[in-house]
Design a protein around this motif. Structure first.
Motif, PDB file in Angstrom:
ATOM      1  N   VAL A   1     -44.372 -17.540  63.639  1.00 57.40           N
ATOM      2  CA  VAL A   1     -44.457 -18.243  62.360  1.00 57.40           C
ATOM      3  C   VAL A   1     -43.157 -18.989  62.048  1.00 57.40           C
ATOM      4  O   VAL A   1     -43.088 -19.737  61.067  1.00 57.40           O
ATOM      5  CB  VAL A   1     -44.805 -17.276  61.201  1.00 57.40           C
TER       6      VAL A   1
ATOM      7  N   TYR B   1     -49.551 -17.927  67.742  1.00 58.09           N
ATOM      8  CA  TYR B   1     -48.844 -18.683  66.714  1.00 58.09           C
ATOM      9  C   TYR B   1     -49.744 -18.869  65.498  1.00 58.09           C
ATOM     10  O   TYR B   1     -50.979 -18.854  65.589  1.00 58.09           O
ATOM     11  CB  TYR B   1     -48.379 -20.042  67.245  1.00 58.09           C
ATOM     12  N   ARG B   2     -49.089 -19.016  64.356  1.00 56.58           N
ATOM     13  CA  ARG B   2     -49.738 -19.415  63.109  1.00 56.58           C
ATOM     14  C   ARG B   2     -48.871 -20.494  62.477  1.00 56.58           C
ATOM     15  O   ARG B   2     -47.834 -20.200  61.902  1.00 56.58           O
ATOM     16  CB  ARG B   2     -49.890 -18.225  62.163  1.00 56.58           C
TER      17      ARG B   2
ATOM     18  N   GLN C   1     -45.018 -12.447  63.539  1.00 58.41           N
ATOM     19  CA  GLN C   1     -45.814 -11.724  62.560  1.00 58.41           C
ATOM     20  C   GLN C   1     -46.825 -10.834  63.283  1.00 58.41           C
ATOM     21  O   GLN C   1     -47.348 -11.196  64.339  1.00 58.41           O
ATOM     22  CB  GLN C   1     -46.555 -12.708  61.642  1.00 58.41           C
TER      23      GLN C   1
ATOM     24  N   TYR D   1     -49.180 -22.012  57.842  1.00 54.90           N
ATOM     25  CA  TYR D   1     -49.597 -20.864  57.039  1.00 54.90           C
ATOM     26  C   TYR D   1     -48.608 -20.536  55.922  1.00 54.90           C
ATOM     27  O   TYR D   1     -48.633 -19.446  55.369  1.00 54.90           O
ATOM     28  CB  TYR D   1     -49.802 -19.654  57.946  1.00 54.90           C
TER      29      TYR D   1
ATOM     30  N   PHE E   1     -43.832 -14.381  54.439  1.00 55.79           N
ATOM     31  CA  PHE E   1     -44.436 -13.435  55.376  1.00 55.79           C
ATOM     32  C   PHE E   1     -43.748 -12.078  55.238  1.00 55.79           C
ATOM     33  O   PHE E   1     -42.579 -11.993  54.855  1.00 55.79           O
ATOM     34  CB  PHE E   1     -44.290 -13.920  56.828  1.00 55.79           C
TER      35      PHE E   1
ATOM     36  N   LYS F   1     -53.923 -21.699  64.496  1.00 48.84           N
ATOM     37  CA  LYS F   1     -53.469 -20.431  65.043  1.00 48.84           C
ATOM     38  C   LYS F   1     -54.103 -20.176  66.390  1.00 48.84           C
ATOM     39  O   LYS F   1     -55.147 -20.728  66.723  1.00 48.84           O
ATOM     40  CB  LYS F   1     -53.778 -19.275  64.094  1.00 48.84           C
TER      41      LYS F   1
ATOM     42  N   TYR G   1     -47.731 -13.248  66.253  1.00 51.02           N
ATOM     43  CA  TYR G   1     -47.912 -14.658  65.964  1.00 51.02           C
ATOM     44  C   TYR G   1     -46.559 -15.287  65.606  1.00 51.02           C
ATOM     45  O   TYR G   1     -45.879 -14.815  64.695  1.00 51.02           O
ATOM     46  CB  TYR G   1     -48.864 -14.845  64.782  1.00 51.02           C
TER      47      TYR G   1
ATOM     48  N   HIS H   1     -42.805 -24.024  59.664  1.00 46.33           N
ATOM     49  CA  HIS H   1     -43.643 -24.354  60.825  1.00 46.33           C
ATOM     50  C   HIS H   1     -44.996 -24.876  60.337  1.00 46.33           C
ATOM     51  O   HIS H   1     -46.017 -24.176  60.369  1.00 46.33           O
ATOM     52  CB  HIS H   1     -43.793 -23.132  61.733  1.00 46.33           C
TER      53      HIS H   1
END
Length: 312
Positions: free
Chosen positions: A274, A197-198, A262, A201, A205, A48, A272, A298
């Motif tokens: 996702v 970005y993440r 997100q 994960y 979400f 992230k 972020y 992702h």
């Protein structure tokens, strides 16, 4: 893929006539084969990075004039001139058949400070072959009904996941493009900001903002492709053996590559990434059969593409 054309030739190619003639990237009525077995598990650790504000202050307030929680029916985003809209824009390109096309994309925090995140089918037709690469990419941040307040940025390097390049597999429909700094504005990320970005994960979400420039949609006739829209809602894994992500959102062609954000907070303007708008289930005429928009997971593929492009 490396750009060998040069910025001046690319900018001269993109006449106003070609910009107006650019069409959204079509989605095949029979989507490429999705993996039938269980998707490979992520082996890379989640990565992230937070977003960044532009180096200069912008006078216009952040946020839309419409309800920020739009829901599955997309609403117009009226926050042009400020984060997050200035980090999101239209990607124009020349297809391998010579026709002009466009998708959506977002500046993503990167070491090279010039990377835009988008969908794999926005840079390559899928199914292998160097001849299927698109070319002459430009990025127009904060595009709005013909206005280009931050200019046109020309590309230098682009990459997508092997699963998209080789097989046209929607589970790997991710891509990134590195653009050249401008002599006037410097690095893209420093001028307009970026989204964090993440990656890695998971696929579930809540409270996600999905952005894009749709020209059509699910049971919609009011999209034009000329302005920024968004949906708001939750994201879930597509199935037990399918690690794609589902989100209820009625945008379609033209919004491909737009970010799923997100924790977008309007007081800072970044969240972020996702996921990204990728594809829908369509009928034999190419019309959406339901309101579900899909993004590839992702995970490892996104991490590998990001690491490749952000280093160039």
């Amino acid at each position: 893929m490396v750009n060998k054309a040069g910025s001046e030739r690319i900018l001269s190619y993109w006449t106003e006539e070609r910009i107006r003639a650019a069409t959204p990237e079509p989605i095949p009525s029979s989507p490429p084969l999705i993996q039938k077995g269980e998707p490979p598990k992520n082996v890379l650790p989640g990565q992230k990075a937070e977003g960044s504000l532009p180096a200069r202050r912008l006078d216009r307030p952040i946020g839309p004039s419409a309800d920020v929680n739009a829901g599955a029916r997309a609403e117009r985003w009226y926050g042009q001139g400020s984060m997050p809209a200035i980090t999101i824009g239209k990607i124009y390109y020349r297809r391998n058949d010579g026709s002009p096309g466009y998708c959506s994309g977002s500046v993503i925090t990167a070491a090279n400070r010039n990377t835009v995140w988008t969908a794999g089918h926005c840079i390559h037709a899928g199914g292998g072959g160097d001849a299927n690469w698109f070319s002459d990419f430009i990025f127009v941040p904060d595009a709005d009904n013909g206005l280009e307040p931050h200019g046109r940025w020309t590309w230098r390097y682009a990459a997508t996941a092997n699963g998209w390049w080789e097989d046209g597999d929607w589970s790997y429909d991710v891509a990134a493009i590195a653009f050249d700094p401008q002599s006037q504005h410097g690095n893209l990320q420093d001028w307009v900001g970026s989204q964090g970005y993440r990656f890695g994960y998971g696929q579930d979400f809540t409270d996600i903002h999905a952005f894009g420039y749709p020209q059509d949609g699910y049971q919609r006739t009011d999209f034009t492709g000329d302005d920024l829209w968004y949906c708001f809602g939750d994201v879930s894994r597509a199935g037990l053996l399918d690690d794609r992500m589902d989100m209820d959102c009625d945008m379609f062609h033209g919004s491909s590559g737009g970010p799923w954000l997100q924790e977008l907070q309007l007081d800072r303007g970044w969240g972020y990434i996702v996921g990204a708008n990728s594809h829908r289930t369509v009928d034999n005429n190419g019309n959406p059969t339901d309101i579900v928009y899909k993004s590839p997971n992702h995970g490892d593929a996104a991490i590998n593409v990001y690491n490749d492009v952000s280093a160039n």
